[in-house]
Design an enzyme around this catalytic site. Structure first.
Site, PDB file in Angstrom:
ATOM      1  N   ASP A   1     -13.144 -45.254  54.645  1.00  0.00           N
ATOM      2  CA  ASP A   1     -13.906 -44.475  54.962  1.00  0.00           C
ATOM      3  C   ASP A   1     -14.584 -44.556  53.259  1.00  0.00           C
ATOM      4  O   ASP A   1     -14.118 -44.927  52.175  1.00  0.00           O
ATOM      5  CB  ASP A   1     -14.016 -43.052  55.226  1.00  0.00           C
ATOM      6  CG  ASP A   1     -15.688 -41.825  54.916  1.00  0.00           C
ATOM      7  OD1 ASP A   1     -16.141 -42.695  55.259  1.00  0.00           O
ATOM      8  OD2 ASP A   1     -15.165 -40.884  53.635  1.00  0.00           O
TER       9      ASP A   1
ATOM     10  N   SER B   1     -18.308 -46.147  58.068  1.00  0.00           N
ATOM     11  CA  SER B   1     -19.475 -45.089  57.014  1.00  0.00           C
ATOM     12  C   SER B   1     -19.849 -44.346  58.375  1.00  0.00           C
ATOM     13  O   SER B   1     -20.778 -45.562  58.830  1.00  0.00           O
ATOM     14  CB  SER B   1     -19.500 -45.522  56.194  1.00  0.00           C
ATOM     15  OG  SER B   1     -20.910 -44.862  55.188  1.00  0.00           O
ATOM     16  N   GLY B   2     -20.109 -43.155  57.869  1.00  0.00           N
ATOM     17  CA  GLY B   2     -21.083 -43.027  58.646  1.00  0.00           C
ATOM     18  C   GLY B   2     -22.601 -42.919  57.926  1.00  0.00           C
ATOM     19  O   GLY B   2     -23.156 -41.839  58.192  1.00  0.00           O
TER      20      GLY B   2
ATOM     21  N   LYS C   1     -15.889 -44.969  63.957  1.00  0.00           N
ATOM     22  CA  LYS C   1     -14.604 -45.279  63.168  1.00  0.00           C
ATOM     23  C   LYS C   1     -13.675 -45.852  63.741  1.00  0.00           C
ATOM     24  O   LYS C   1     -12.834 -46.180  63.165  1.00  0.00           O
ATOM     25  CB  LYS C   1     -14.180 -43.861  62.135  1.00  0.00           C
ATOM     26  CG  LYS C   1     -15.132 -44.106  61.133  1.00  0.00           C
ATOM     27  CD  LYS C   1     -15.050 -42.250  59.923  1.00  0.00           C
ATOM     28  CE  LYS C   1     -16.236 -42.682  59.287  1.00  0.00           C
ATOM     29  NZ  LYS C   1     -16.509 -41.686  58.105  1.00  0.00           N
TER      30      LYS C   1
ATOM     31  N   ASP D   1     -18.611 -42.492  51.845  1.00  0.00           N
ATOM     32  CA  ASP D   1     -18.495 -41.385  50.893  1.00  0.00           C
ATOM     33  C   ASP D   1     -17.927 -40.203  50.830  1.00  0.00           C
ATOM     34  O   ASP D   1     -16.606 -40.148  51.857  1.00  0.00           O
ATOM     35  CB  ASP D   1     -19.569 -40.329  51.964  1.00  0.00           C
ATOM     36  CG  ASP D   1     -21.270 -41.298  52.202  1.00  0.00           C
ATOM     37  OD1 ASP D   1     -21.325 -42.243  51.920  1.00  0.00           O
ATOM     38  OD2 ASP D   1     -22.043 -40.481  52.606  1.00  0.00           O
TER      39      ASP D   1
ATOM     40  N   ARG E   1     -30.928 -34.987  59.369  1.00  0.00           N
ATOM     41  CA  ARG E   1     -31.078 -35.619  58.669  1.00  0.00           C
ATOM     42  C   ARG E   1     -31.373 -36.521  57.773  1.00  0.00           C
ATOM     43  O   ARG E   1     -32.486 -36.606  56.578  1.00  0.00           O
ATOM     44  CB  ARG E   1     -29.640 -35.724  57.498  1.00  0.00           C
ATOM     45  CG  ARG E   1     -28.696 -34.213  57.739  1.00  0.00           C
ATOM     46  CD  ARG E   1     -27.475 -33.918  56.440  1.00  0.00           C
ATOM     47  NE  ARG E   1     -26.617 -34.916  57.698  1.00  0.00           N
ATOM     48  CZ  ARG E   1     -25.099 -34.926  57.859  1.00  0.00           C
ATOM     49  NH1 ARG E   1     -24.680 -34.661  56.847  1.00  0.00           N
ATOM     50  NH2 ARG E   1     -24.632 -35.937  58.773  1.00  0.00           N
TER      51      ARG E   1
END
Length: 408
Positions: free
Chosen positions: A193, A281-282, A326, A195, A238
């Site tokens: 991942d 990654s998101g 993922k 973040d 967001r």
């Protein structure tokens, strides 16, 4: 502490053998000298083990009995040689090889900062209570944490892991339990991942700071954590707040990204050892593509911020990378790398990493939330990403060798 061990083919249990133990101050030539001495008596080597701690050596050799009438002379000669080397000797008669190890082989890695005697005693006692036997102990590293590996037999990996992980939280240490075998060093793909794992930041928050909407982004994130929004809904909500932001902010965000301590060391060492390394990654490709180039990663995939006429549109394009995504990407990377899924390692910190951690051969929760720590195969709660190397059996000496060679 360092140790080496070899073993010849099995010998009958009723064959007389001698256990020769030499201990004292370590110096060059001790091992060669002992076997030169034994060679005069036509013995065969059944097993060898040598350990050196703070300059003190213990060398054990299990050998077959010499021809009839020569055992007394062998004993006298070995003791005389040891005395000449300012060492002590002990010779014990017995039959056959070492006691066979029990079924079930596991490697238990314990990380502590510091590693206390209390914690070590508790782990050893728990191994015994589960029916396991400690066959060997080996120190992997002394900094930035103390990492010690226990080779355990006699108990299956899953119940051993369950028992030790519970104790680890109480003792303030990290414990990883994996099945022993050659596959451990054959895990040739590591996927992380980004973040709060590879980097210390949340990329969406870095963008939000430039759009002056950090509070609103935080509100959406909190709603998602309360279960009011799923990941895809929260992502769109967001990103919509970034609409109109000048595309030049991408370079600013890239410069603000802070790698997690130990990230470069982890990747450099893995690459030297022949691993392939990727990230999922998101967050956004505008950052992960840059990380891929800077760090020499083999794979990278994330969401993509849409940019039109030099400005962010507040939308993302392409396949959404969420919790299930993922895990799909881990499988895709493994297929492209030609690596069985059982020989992959996944590292993450959040609930959206759980599918990926569970799909991998070894899932590592890094400074993760409790629900993630409990579900993962192993957990690391120290702020150094390179400590993951110790869970793979990589020693600090191997890490330093990669640094010495200057591999990027």
């Amino acid at each position: 502490m360092s140790a080496s061990q070899t073993s010849s083919s099995d010998i009958p249990a009723d064959v007389p053998t001698l256990l020769v133990k030499i201990f004292g101050k370590d110096r060059p030539g001790i091992t060669a000298g002992l076997f030169d001495t034994l060679a005069a008596y036509s013995v065969d080597v059944v097993d060898i083990e040598q350990v050196v701690t703070r300059g003190r050596m213990v060398l054990c050799a299990l050998v077959t009995e010499p021809p009839p009438g020569l055992e007394g002379d062998l004993r006298a000669t070995v003791h005389s040689w040891a005395e000449s080397m300012k060492m002590q000797a002990e010779i014990i008669s017995g039959l056959g090889d070492n006691r066979p190890r029990g079924l079930g082989r596991s490697l238990v890695t314990v990380l502590g900062h510091p590693l206390t005697a209390e914690a070590t005693a508790a782990i050893a006692a728990r191994i015994t209570k589960t029916g396991g036997n400690i066959d060997r102990i080996f120190r992997l590293a002394k900094y930035p944490v103390t990492a010690v590996e226990f080779a355990v037999s006699g108990v299956e990996t899953e119940p051993l892991r369950t028992a030790l992980v519970t104790d680890a939280a109480r003792l303030g240490i990290d414990v990883a339990v994996v099945a022993a075998g050659l596959y451990r060093r054959a895990q040739r793909l590591v996927v992380m991942d980004v973040d709060s794992t590879l980097i210390q930041d949340e990329v969406i928050e870095l963008f939000a700071a430039h759009a002056d909407c950090e509070d609103k982004v935080a509100e959406v994130t909190a709603a998602a954590m309360r279960g009011e929004l799923d990941f895809e809904q929260s992502l769109h909500a967001r990103v919509a707040l970034l609409e109109g932001l000048d595309a030049s902010v991408v370079d600013k965000v890239r410069s603000e990204v802070r790698l997690t301590p130990g990230a470069r060391t982890l990747i450099r060492t893995l690459k030297r050892l022949g691993y392939q390394v990727g990230v999922v990654s998101g967050g956004f490709t505008q950052v992960t593509d840059d990380l891929k180039e800077r760090l020499g990663l083999d794979f990278a995939h994330a969401n993509t911020l849409e940019i039109v006429d030099g400005r962010l549109t507040g939308k993302v394009t392409g396949e959404i990378v969420d919790r299930a995504g993922k895990a799909r990407l881990l499988r895709r990377f493994a297929a492209e790398a030609g690596v069985p899924l059982s020989q992959t390692v996944a590292i993450g910190d959040g609930a959206n990493d759980l599918d990926m951690l569970n799909a991998a051969g070894l899932g590592v929760a890094f400074n993760a939330k409790p629900v993630v720590r409990e579900a993962a195969h192993a957990a690391v709660n120290f702020p150094f990403l390179d400590t993951v190397l110790y869970l793979l059996g990589v020693t600090r000496e191997e890490v330093e060798a990669a640094d010495t060679l200057g591999i990027d």
